[in-house]
Design a protein around this motif. Sequence first.
Motif, PDB file in Angstrom:
ATOM      1  N   TYR A   1       0.850  -1.193   0.000  1.00 15.73           N
ATOM      2  CA  TYR A   1       0.000   0.000   0.000  1.00 15.73           C
ATOM      3  C   TYR A   1       0.883   1.240   0.000  1.00 15.73           C
ATOM      4  CZ  TYR A   1      -4.029  -2.844   1.690  1.00 15.73           C
ATOM      5  OH  TYR A   1      -5.040  -3.756   1.833  1.00 15.73           O
TER       6      TYR A   1
ATOM      7  N   SER B   1     -10.621  -4.537  -2.587  1.00 16.22           N
ATOM      8  CA  SER B   1     -11.906  -4.897  -1.993  1.00 16.22           C
ATOM      9  C   SER B   1     -12.484  -3.748  -1.174  1.00 16.22           C
ATOM     10  CB  SER B   1     -11.790  -6.162  -1.161  1.00 16.22           C
ATOM     11  OG  SER B   1     -10.857  -5.973  -0.140  1.00 16.22           O
ATOM     12  N   GLN B   2     -11.631  -2.825  -0.728  1.00 22.21           N
ATOM     13  CA  GLN B   2     -12.157  -1.640  -0.051  1.00 22.21           C
ATOM     14  C   GLN B   2     -13.126  -0.910  -0.999  1.00 22.21           C
ATOM     15  OE1 GLN B   2     -12.044  -0.580   2.915  1.00 22.21           O
ATOM     16  NE2 GLN B   2     -12.916   1.441   2.599  1.00 22.21           N
TER      17      GLN B   2
ATOM     18  N   ASN C   1     -10.902  -9.556  11.228  1.00 21.44           N
ATOM     19  CA  ASN C   1      -9.932  -8.483  11.417  1.00 21.44           C
ATOM     20  C   ASN C   1     -10.617  -7.527  12.364  1.00 21.44           C
ATOM     21  OD1 ASN C   1      -8.315  -6.226  11.339  1.00 21.44           O
ATOM     22  ND2 ASN C   1      -8.644  -5.770   9.165  1.00 21.44           N
TER      23      ASN C   1
ATOM     24  N   ASP D   1     -17.154 -10.310   4.195  1.00 16.00           N
ATOM     25  CA  ASP D   1     -15.793  -9.871   3.848  1.00 16.00           C
ATOM     26  C   ASP D   1     -14.857 -11.036   4.148  1.00 16.00           C
ATOM     27  OD1 ASP D   1     -13.247  -8.769   3.835  1.00 16.00           O
ATOM     28  OD2 ASP D   1     -13.947  -6.819   4.568  1.00 16.00           O
TER      29      ASP D   1
ATOM     30  N   TYR E   1      -9.476 -12.666   4.044  1.00 15.26           N
ATOM     31  CA  TYR E   1      -8.403 -13.456   4.673  1.00 15.26           C
ATOM     32  C   TYR E   1      -8.632 -14.957   4.529  1.00 15.26           C
ATOM     33  CZ  TYR E   1      -6.997  -9.002   6.607  1.00 15.26           C
ATOM     34  OH  TYR E   1      -6.594  -7.694   6.732  1.00 15.26           O
TER      35      TYR E   1
ATOM     36  N   SER F   1      -9.790 -10.480  -2.355  1.00 20.94           N
ATOM     37  CA  SER F   1      -8.781  -9.481  -2.684  1.00 20.94           C
ATOM     38  C   SER F   1      -7.462 -10.130  -3.059  1.00 20.94           C
ATOM     39  CB  SER F   1      -8.588  -8.613  -1.433  1.00 20.94           C
ATOM     40  OG  SER F   1      -7.466  -7.805  -1.538  1.00 20.94           O
TER      41      SER F   1
ATOM     42  N   SER G   1      -4.856  -8.595  -2.121  1.00 23.56           N
ATOM     43  CA  SER G   1      -3.965  -7.945  -1.144  1.00 23.56           C
ATOM     44  C   SER G   1      -3.467  -8.884  -0.057  1.00 23.56           C
ATOM     45  CB  SER G   1      -4.698  -6.801  -0.443  1.00 23.56           C
ATOM     46  OG  SER G   1      -5.078  -5.808  -1.344  1.00 23.56           O
TER      47      SER G   1
ATOM     48  N   ARG H   1      -3.972  -3.122  -6.135  1.00 21.47           N
ATOM     49  CA  ARG H   1      -5.389  -2.797  -6.027  1.00 21.47           C
ATOM     50  C   ARG H   1      -6.222  -3.736  -6.894  1.00 21.47           C
ATOM     51  NH1 ARG H   1      -5.723  -2.273  -2.377  1.00 21.47           N
ATOM     52  NH2 ARG H   1      -7.427  -0.896  -1.911  1.00 21.47           N
TER      53      ARG H   1
HETATM   54  C1  LIG Z   1     -11.279  -7.014   6.463  1.00 16.09           C
HETATM   55  C2  LIG Z   1     -10.719  -6.228   5.331  1.00 16.09           C
HETATM   56  N1  LIG Z   1     -11.483  -5.993   4.248  1.00 16.09           N
HETATM   57  C3  LIG Z   1     -11.019  -5.298   3.188  1.00 16.09           C
HETATM   58  C4  LIG Z   1      -9.747  -4.787   3.176  1.00 16.09           C
HETATM   59  C5  LIG Z   1      -9.307  -3.983   1.995  1.00 16.09           C
HETATM   60  O1  LIG Z   1      -8.330  -4.625   1.239  1.00 16.09           O
HETATM   61  P1  LIG Z   1      -8.033  -4.226  -0.258  1.00 16.09           P
HETATM   62  O2  LIG Z   1      -8.803  -2.982  -0.591  1.00 16.09           O
HETATM   63  O3  LIG Z   1      -6.555  -4.002  -0.314  1.00 16.09           O
HETATM   64  O4  LIG Z   1      -8.464  -5.382  -1.107  1.00 16.09           O
HETATM   65  C6  LIG Z   1      -8.907  -4.993   4.283  1.00 16.09           C
HETATM   66  C7  LIG Z   1      -7.563  -4.422   4.319  1.00 16.09           C
HETATM   67  O5  LIG Z   1      -6.852  -4.458   5.253  1.00 16.09           O
HETATM   68  C8  LIG Z   1      -9.413  -5.729   5.383  1.00 16.09           C
HETATM   69  O6  LIG Z   1      -8.657  -5.959   6.469  1.00 16.09           O
END
Ligand SMILES: Cc1ncc(COP(=O)(O)O)c(C=O)c1O
Lengths: 436, 436
Positions: A63, B100-101, B184, B212, B215, B251, B253, B263
């Motif tokens: 990031y 995913s955000q 998370n 979500d 993970y 994601s 990520s 992204r």
């Molecule tokens: C639970 C959760 N959802 C979504 C995201 C967003 O991830 P990204 O936009 O990088 O896919 C994060 C990032 O830390 C997260 O912890």
Amino acid sequence: MDVIDVSWGDPHRGGLKPLTFVRQVLAACFYPELVQSDKLPVDVKQRARSLLSACDGGSVGSYTLSDGISYIQCSVSNFISRRDGGVPSSPENIFMTSGSQRSLMLVLKLLVHNQASLPTGVLTAVPSYTAFKSALQTLGATVVPYYLDEEQGWAMEVEELRRALQASKGICNTVALYVINPGNPTGHVQSRKCIEEVIRFAAEERLFLMADEVYQESVFGEGSEFVSYKKVLSEMGPPLSHTVELASFHSASKGFMGECGLRGGYVELVNLDPAVMRYAYTIFSTDICAPVTGQLALELMANPPRPGDPSYPVYAQETQSIQAMLVHNMNWVPEVLNNIPGISCQPMMGGAFVFPRLYLPQAAIEKAKVVGMQPDLWYCKQLLEEAGVCVRPGCEYGQTEGNHHIRLCVMTPVETMEEVLKRLKNFHLHFLKEFS
Amino acid sequence: MDVIDVSWGDPHRGGLKPLTFVRQVLAACFYPELVQSDKLPVDVKQRARSLLSACDGGSVGSYTLSDGISYIQCSVSNFISRRDGGVPSSPENIFMTSGSQRSLMLVLKLLVHNQASLPTGVLTAVPSYTAFKSALQTLGATVVPYYLDEEQGWAMEVEELRRALQASKGICNTVALYVINPGNPTGHVQSRKCIEEVIRFAAEERLFLMADEVYQESVFGEGSEFVSYKKVLSEMGPPLSHTVELASFHSASKGFMGECGLRGGYVELVNLDPAVMRYAYTIFSTDICAPVTGQLALELMANPPRPGDPSYPVYAQETQSIQAMLVHNMNWVPEVLNNIPGISCQPMMGGAFVFPRLYLPQAAIEKAKVVGMQPDLWYCKQLLEEAGVCVRPGCEYGQTEGNHHIRLCVMTPVETMEEVLKRLKNFHLHFLKEFS
Ligand SMILES: Cc1ncc(COP(=O)(O)O)c(C=O)c1O
Ligand SMILES: Cc1ncc(COP(=O)(O)O)c(C=O)c1O
């Protein structure tokens, strides 16, 4: 018959080749072992090394801060300052985004207030880039239309801005003026004098100026030159240069690079109140950050190879050939279009598109009505089906009542463009015959 | 003293190496001349060739459709179906986004109505991923908090959901339930039984389910297993399997790949009305399209090398070593934390974080009040300044009144983690002494 698609402003899709330097550096950033390879020029390897050391964890997979990689914000602000003949630019005013479409949306979010009694209005050209209007609608804001003057090569006139603003009174609270220069879909490039007048108007009416300058690299019409709103504003001196609020947009999608798919854009915010700047930071952080690849592409746009660099000869040859293609098309396409009966086209000064006017026979207009379509949309459908050429209809961009246009992308190799115009001419003559 | 930063969920920043296969394919997509090179494995070259032929104009620099590259939507939907033991998945339900955000935000836009008399509410865990709460606030929606049960390893309880929903009556119109699994900041992984109960609750209360699951690849706690909401929903059979509206997020990520900077995210929308799906398409098109590099990364996540492929041995070795690190940290970090006086930590089952509780001396709490900070924020500040360890305070994620936590990322090489825990322990013992 194969379809030729000149409906997008997407250089690679249209047949342009990516720039070797850009792609070599990006490849090396993704797979740094390549830096060891003897296949890549020394300056490419050096650049990849310095870009990677600007990424957290030394990886394009980390990031970045919400406004972007600081090193790249600095490169971009130096680029702006060089482009504008030394006008200063601050890295803290540069926000990197996932394409300039996203920057436009985020700046609009700063401006649009939904709780107010009247909706927020934004002065928007007719014709204009469609996705901007959609963005306004998504946010519940109102398009305040001002008309460009087709007969004057689609110039922007302050009298018309004044009329449009006046007409919006009571309907919405008009807070901003959106300008596309060089124009999309018009191909017009504004003169310094015009820009000065627009800035003075914005100052008088306390409008926030949104200058969409994504086509700044493509200005090749005879006698035309790109001057940025930022530069003109700065040269107008105080008090204007310290008070008019300006957002200037640029992108990795257009110009020689044409990297639309990487989604790299930036906006420079000028003269905003520090509290608004803090709010901007919050708004820009809703995406976490802009894609690193797009940010890297903008850095390479800001710092292309220079004479003497090992990559320079190839870079110069590639950009010169794109430039030659654009210079040729910008002069030649309107000329050919003007020689087709029932089509007139303004001279093209810059950008990626021509927007010729169609004089459609009344019978064709009636026919379109019967099938429930806008006449130029129906024309485009026929053109696609019968001649295999895909263009976009004027009704999507807005036009004065009863007029019809089509939009063609001229960032297209000359041979392809020749074929497009040949097919268009044949189709059009046939169409005229059928309906008159 | 060097600072060790375990505050982000950003694997590469934390010291994890990118996967060689992923980076080689991406490099070759950027600079296809590399496909000629004898330095890259055959399967890498083949993959790059097929990905490029799925890109318009054969270039990663072209715009894609607003919901993504069709070929990649298909890959992702096959991946989902394989993951879920054959439950069907349709490519048309997959939307690719810039992380995913961004998908979370876009789905929220589908759900939030600003014109209504009551604000839109979304049931959101306490503690929860902070950027989701910010997204809700940006849209003018209301967080409807439900508390996870720390003593039960941060499990989610339907009784608590019912209480929270009831409490929101009259304050907002609660339309959706947001679940993070694996959790998370909690590190909890839900059981199939829990998921079934949650789905039944959503069905009864006609709530839209936002799962979500970013993970999902990191579930290594003893006896825990990732089961997707989609799979459980499907296995519950009609009528639920055809009616409960579900959005499931993933994601590029997180997991082994850890490519946050590219992204790349996707959401699968299940059981939505066709009219809503069309509206979703409009909403997702406001960005033009998702970055191509992020989309490609998701394709590589969906189709990693298989046994027999030339890239497999390196891929297997790299992912196994990440997995070994995670398995080790997930078991060992809570154990070490539980052995520090004044800290208790629930067992970790999956995800990237542990969220231990701090029993802070009253004097420290008073001291924080004096400086106007939340006690755990103040603790984090001291920990950073005195021990050079950067973690995040529980107050950012939400916690029950009077309790304090910190969040640490365990996707961190074992030696680094050892140093973090050593410093934390010394600091904490010293801190306890000072304030008791
Ligand atoms: C639970 C959760 N959802 C979504 C995201 C967003 O991830 P990204 O936009 O990088 O896919 C994060 C990032 O830390 C997260 O912890
Ligand atoms: C005038 C104008 N502004 C902005 C954009 C958006 O470009 P991007 O989001 O790819 O930077 C376009 C794309 O065609 C455009 O024509």
